[in-house]
Write an enzyme that holds these catalytic residues in place. Sequence first.
Site, PDB file in Angstrom:
ATOM      1  N   THR A 110      -1.067  -8.208   6.459  1.00 22.25           N
ATOM      2  CA  THR A 110      -0.350  -7.636   5.317  1.00 22.25           C
ATOM      3  C   THR A 110       1.087  -7.327   5.725  1.00 22.25           C
ATOM      4  O   THR A 110       1.408  -7.260   6.909  1.00 22.25           O
ATOM      5  CB  THR A 110      -1.009  -6.326   4.826  1.00 22.25           C
ATOM      6  OG1 THR A 110      -1.037  -5.385   5.905  1.00 22.25           O
ATOM      7  CG2 THR A 110      -2.415  -6.589   4.306  1.00 22.25           C
ATOM      8  N   TYR A 145       4.521   3.113   0.003  1.00 17.08           N
ATOM      9  CA  TYR A 145       3.955   1.908   0.616  1.00 17.08           C
ATOM     10  C   TYR A 145       3.281   1.080  -0.463  1.00 17.08           C
ATOM     11  O   TYR A 145       2.477   1.595  -1.238  1.00 17.08           O
ATOM     12  CB  TYR A 145       2.927   2.328   1.671  1.00 17.08           C
ATOM     13  CG  TYR A 145       2.144   1.230   2.350  1.00 17.08           C
ATOM     14  CD1 TYR A 145       2.486   0.820   3.640  1.00 17.08           C
ATOM     15  CD2 TYR A 145       1.049   0.629   1.737  1.00 17.08           C
ATOM     16  CE1 TYR A 145       1.750  -0.168   4.290  1.00 17.08           C
ATOM     17  CE2 TYR A 145       0.314  -0.360   2.377  1.00 17.08           C
ATOM     18  CZ  TYR A 145       0.671  -0.755   3.648  1.00 17.08           C
ATOM     19  OH  TYR A 145      -0.055  -1.733   4.281  1.00 17.08           O
ATOM     20  N   SER A 174       1.097  -2.499  -0.511  1.00 12.61           N
ATOM     21  CA  SER A 174       0.516  -3.531   0.338  1.00 12.61           C
ATOM     22  C   SER A 174       0.768  -4.909  -0.248  1.00 12.61           C
ATOM     23  O   SER A 174       0.689  -5.118  -1.455  1.00 12.61           O
ATOM     24  CB  SER A 174      -0.993  -3.297   0.469  1.00 12.61           C
ATOM     25  OG  SER A 174      -1.581  -4.291   1.258  1.00 12.61           O
ATOM     26  N   HIS A 228     -12.266  -1.817   6.779  1.00 17.66           N
ATOM     27  CA  HIS A 228     -10.997  -2.524   6.608  1.00 17.66           C
ATOM     28  C   HIS A 228     -10.457  -3.210   7.865  1.00 17.66           C
ATOM     29  O   HIS A 228      -9.562  -4.049   7.763  1.00 17.66           O
ATOM     30  CB  HIS A 228      -9.937  -1.541   6.096  1.00 17.66           C
ATOM     31  CG  HIS A 228      -8.979  -2.145   5.109  1.00 17.66           C
ATOM     32  ND1 HIS A 228      -8.547  -3.448   5.155  1.00 17.66           N
ATOM     33  CD2 HIS A 228      -8.372  -1.615   4.024  1.00 17.66           C
ATOM     34  CE1 HIS A 228      -7.709  -3.682   4.166  1.00 17.66           C
ATOM     35  NE2 HIS A 228      -7.594  -2.588   3.458  1.00 17.66           N
TER      36      HIS A 228
END
Length: 661
Positions: free
Chosen positions: A506, A493, A495, A379
């Site tokens: 992001t 959270y 994204s 990632h």
Amino acid sequence: MYVLTKGGFRKVMINRGGVALTQQLARSTATLYNTNEYQYIQISKVPTLHFQPSLPRLPIPKLEDSCRRYLNAQKPLLNEKELQSTSSYVSKFLANEGQSLQKLLLQNNARNPHTSYISEPWFDMYLQDRKPLPINYNPFLVFVPESDPKYNIQLIKATNLVISSLRFLKSLKNNILEPEVFHMKPEKSDTQLFRNVTRLIPSRFSWYGAYLFKAFPLDMSQYKNLFHTTRIPELGKDRIFHNPSAKHLVVLRNGHFYAFDVLDANDCIRSPKEIAACLKTILEDDKPPNKYPVGILTSCDRNEWARARSHLIETGNREILHKIDSAVFVMILDDKVIGADNNKLIRTFLHTDGTNRWFDKSFSLIVSKDGFGGINFEHSWGDGVAVLRYFQDVKADISKKPKFHPNEVDELSKESVNVERLEFLIDPKSESIIDKQKANYQEWINRLCVDFMIYDKFGKNQCKNLGVSPDAVMQLAFQLALYTLEGKSVPTYESCSTAAYKHGRTETIRPCTLETKAICIAMTKKQNELSKSELKKMILDCSKAHNVLTKEAVMGEGFDRHLFALRRIAEKSGSVKLAVFQDPAYIALNHNVLSTSTLSSPDVMVGGFGPVVPDGYGIAYMIQNERLGSVVTSYEGSRNASQYVQALEHAFKSIHDVLHT
């Protein structure tokens, strides 16, 4: 080094680049395949990076706005006394240190007009984290199977995935991959007129031309790292390695490593039969599973892996590691049959036992024995927008234009193959490290709970007809499920991409709001005092509040990345730790118990990731026209994914019932 020939493997000397001296691996591709139709997945009239120079820069929000949004996110999580304390910290920060930090951030941003203010600190955040990559960071996506079962045979599927991936790569490298554009009104902008007009506008102004069509070009700076890229572990901070000149693929099977060239000397993709013959030879290698699979080390703590890798280099494995690091990508051929076991499917692509994986690669294509295909991706180099574009283009290509067909398998015996087996030199110290990590990893994955649900009573279409945002409904359901189980709201959270801006990454949407908390309280009371019409109005209010937060985040006006960047500046300056960032409420808000993300696409069968904190849930979700679904992960002893999934299904039913009043 070992070379695989028709007579089996034989040992040869290798030169510095790891290429067999007995025979050059790169061979000219047959004239039949030196055509644009075979070599490129797309030939766009508008160059791939045409819009890149004119993309708008990611805005830096006003400090006052970020502080206000931050306090709003804290309100459903704090009691009155805690909120007063946090408000006091924020007021002092806003009046004092915050102003000087904001000024430094603005100055630094002005000095670097080629990028965004978040790009460097966000890369650093990923690369400095010492946690292992699988589960913690690497997500996965699984392709919807092909409609013709013959194209799901492992060899057929793997060959077509390799070829279509190379076709994508070739179009990208030659700047003829269709630019990534978000079309507000596709009927007006996703047209030949749009392409003919915008390609004639100079690059430095092209974004404005697209904007006139209500189309928004997206940042494509991450795409180059899709291929030829590896995250290399180093003590303290990893680095991203990229070698665009490599022509070979690395294949893993049974913990063994193989390599063969997929591009010839002229960078042309080799013929389907040549690629298939190499993969077939690997699939037929009867060597037993590797007793000391080096790939398991990519599941280590990053400092531990850095030390183990240094030892591997010291013991004569530099060239093999370079071969893996520089490969176009990694193809993983698993020997396990998944069948109809969805839990096994999720675990196979998320983590498996680690012995046949290389988690450091930008992405790995994985194909199971029974032909399920998907990707597991690292990632740090990029985000979901780039990965999903690659995923969708490749899926369309293997479905509509497969280049290798089942009836060609019998002809492969005529093809000559030249595959290297990459044999690591493993000394007793490396053996011990590998054995220890196999045991540690197994213990870790045994603690991971995985479950999923699909709710097919309503989806995107019904939500829109009822006047609510489908994403808001999903997020409300996540809140309601947690509140049903625990009677409280937790840091959440979601994204959100800021790829509409140059080098955007992001932003965080904070979907736990006062509106969601109010309806969670109302819907979990034993004796509900509100009518269904009143509850429906509350859901509509939730949707409106969520839409505002989403719009702010997409426009670069969230608060999380802004405060993160200010905190990093403060930390780098070595000044006294600021009270606003030492506040338990700030620390708690960034301990995301519910971590949620979606990559919805009809091409995705399933996707997911692990919890980001030990006592949290990782929630990957999909929103399709007629159904909603989630994959949920958690760790034993803290929270339970299966219990949460049951509560989530009940939450969907409750929300659905209220909306249909």
